[in-house]
Design a protein around this motif. Structure first.
Motif, PDB file in Angstrom:
ATOM      1  N   THR A   2     -13.657  -0.721  -5.250  1.00  9.09           N
ATOM      2  CA  THR A   2     -12.838  -0.669  -4.040  1.00  9.09           C
ATOM      3  C   THR A   2     -13.181   0.579  -3.241  1.00  9.09           C
ATOM      4  O   THR A   2     -13.271   1.680  -3.795  1.00  9.09           O
ATOM      5  N   LYS A   3     -13.363   0.399  -1.931  1.00  8.64           N
ATOM      6  CA  LYS A   3     -13.714   1.523  -1.065  1.00  8.64           C
ATOM      7  C   LYS A   3     -12.646   1.668   0.019  1.00  8.64           C
ATOM      8  O   LYS A   3     -12.351   0.722   0.749  1.00  8.64           O
ATOM      9  N   ILE A   4     -12.046   2.862   0.106  1.00  5.77           N
ATOM     10  CA  ILE A   4     -10.956   3.125   1.044  1.00  5.77           C
ATOM     11  C   ILE A   4     -11.346   4.246   1.992  1.00  5.77           C
ATOM     12  O   ILE A   4     -11.852   5.294   1.565  1.00  5.77           O
ATOM     13  N   ASP A  48     -18.860  -2.066   3.602  1.00  4.27           N
ATOM     14  CA  ASP A  48     -18.059  -2.722   2.571  1.00  4.27           C
ATOM     15  C   ASP A  48     -16.730  -2.011   2.318  1.00  4.27           C
ATOM     16  O   ASP A  48     -16.230  -1.993   1.200  1.00  4.27           O
ATOM     17  N   VAL A  49     -16.142  -1.421   3.340  1.00  5.17           N
ATOM     18  CA  VAL A  49     -14.849  -0.750   3.193  1.00  5.17           C
ATOM     19  C   VAL A  49     -13.753  -1.810   3.042  1.00  5.17           C
ATOM     20  O   VAL A  49     -13.716  -2.792   3.785  1.00  5.17           O
ATOM     21  N   ASP A  50     -12.868  -1.614   2.073  1.00  8.46           N
ATOM     22  CA  ASP A  50     -11.831  -2.596   1.780  1.00  8.46           C
ATOM     23  C   ASP A  50     -10.506  -2.320   2.483  1.00  8.46           C
ATOM     24  O   ASP A  50      -9.708  -3.232   2.698  1.00  8.46           O
ATOM     25  N   LEU A  51     -10.275  -1.058   2.846  1.00  2.31           N
ATOM     26  CA  LEU A  51      -8.975  -0.678   3.414  1.00  2.31           C
ATOM     27  C   LEU A  51      -9.108   0.635   4.158  1.00  2.31           C
ATOM     28  O   LEU A  51      -9.838   1.538   3.725  1.00  2.31           O
ATOM     29  N   TYR A  74     -13.245  -4.814  13.484  1.00  2.54           N
ATOM     30  CA  TYR A  74     -13.196  -5.153  12.053  1.00  2.54           C
ATOM     31  C   TYR A  74     -11.907  -5.927  11.765  1.00  2.54           C
ATOM     32  O   TYR A  74     -11.003  -5.416  11.089  1.00  2.54           O
ATOM     33  N   ASP A  76     -11.078  -8.183   9.797  1.00  8.60           N
ATOM     34  CA  ASP A  76     -10.752  -8.492   8.406  1.00  8.60           C
ATOM     35  C   ASP A  76     -10.452  -7.246   7.582  1.00  8.60           C
ATOM     36  O   ASP A  76     -10.184  -7.348   6.377  1.00  8.60           O
ATOM     37  N   LEU A  77     -10.493  -6.072   8.210  1.00  9.79           N
ATOM     38  CA  LEU A  77     -10.229  -4.821   7.505  1.00  9.79           C
ATOM     39  C   LEU A  77      -8.750  -4.463   7.608  1.00  9.79           C
ATOM     40  O   LEU A  77      -8.263  -4.152   8.694  1.00  9.79           O
ATOM     41  N   LEU A 120      -3.880  -4.528  -0.498  1.00  8.12           N
ATOM     42  CA  LEU A 120      -5.111  -5.095  -1.051  1.00  8.12           C
ATOM     43  C   LEU A 120      -4.855  -6.466  -1.658  1.00  8.12           C
ATOM     44  O   LEU A 120      -5.742  -7.314  -1.706  1.00  8.12           O
ATOM     45  N   ASP A 121      -3.611  -6.692  -2.101  1.00  2.71           N
ATOM     46  CA  ASP A 121      -3.234  -7.985  -2.665  1.00  2.71           C
ATOM     47  C   ASP A 121      -2.696  -8.955  -1.618  1.00  2.71           C
ATOM     48  O   ASP A 121      -2.247 -10.052  -1.947  1.00  2.71           O
TER      49      ASP A 121
END
Length: 208
Positions: A2-4, A48-51, A74, A76-77, A120-121
């Motif tokens: 996971t990348k924040i 590939d940042v998740d949040l 972004y 979807d971010l 994230l969930d």
């Protein structure tokens, strides 16, 4: 992994957030930025940042402006606002600008960690009506997007995948009236398609 991305101009606060979030999982990586321009450059460099975690009081472009840019570039971010500006108006404005959650800076590190995991969930944590240190409840679609009660009833059925005809039958309305409500819902959500509305509404339901 996971990348924040943490966007916070105070180094001590930024570093404290990174240290607390590192406890969530062994391979979690935090990218740190002191402002909007640096944040956008990091997002370009790391695809590939998740949040994103965004403070509202930033030098140059403020957090609200950055949220708007993130929503466009972004979509979807997910982004969580962490700010001392935790009044209802600021919370609503941040969520309307595209934030997926809001955490007051008066909250503990544990609350931030729980909010990050919830977003994230697929959830949407906010500080509204939450006792200090007791976490947060999620906003309803009506509260978040300013829907009327009639629009909210349509939105609930829309989120289940119902067609305009099916919604009209269940609510005892004409298809024309449902279409008017659906158009208003699109406008409130800031979307132009049914598929995008379904994504937002279904994400909203997961956080209830």
């Amino acid at each position: 992994m996971t990348k924040i991305l943490i966007v916070e101009d105070h180094a001590l606060v930024r570093e404290a957030m990174a240290q607390r979030l590192a406890c969530l999982e062994p391979e979690l990586v935090c990218l740190e930025s002191a402002g909007a321009d640096e944040a956008l450059a990091l997002l370009e460099a790391h695809g590939d940042v998740d949040l994103a975690i965004v403070d509202l009081m930033l030098p140059g472009a403020n957090g609200f402006s950055l949220l708007g840019v993130l929503a466009k570039r972004y979509p979807d971010l997910p982004a969580i606002v962490v700010s001392a500006m935790d009044d209802d108006a600021s919370v609503r404005r941040a969520l309307s600008a595209g934030a997926s959650g809001f955490v007051s800076k008066a909250s503990s590190g544990e609350v931030l960690a729980l909010a990050v995991r919830e977003v994230l969930d697929g959830g949407m944590p906010t500080p509204r009506a939450s006792p200090p240190g007791r976490g947060a409840r999620s906003l309803s679609a009506a509260e978040r997007y300013g829907l009327t009660s009639a629009q909210n009833r349509v939105a609930e059925l829309l989120a289940t995948g119902g067609s305009n005809r099916e919604i009209a039958t269940k609510l005892g309305l004409t298809e024309g009236t449902v279409k008017v409500h659906v158009t208003a819902i699109y406008r409130a959500l800031g979307v132009s398609s049914r598929s995008r509305a379904l994504v937002l509404l279904s994400r909203r339901n997961k956080g209830v």
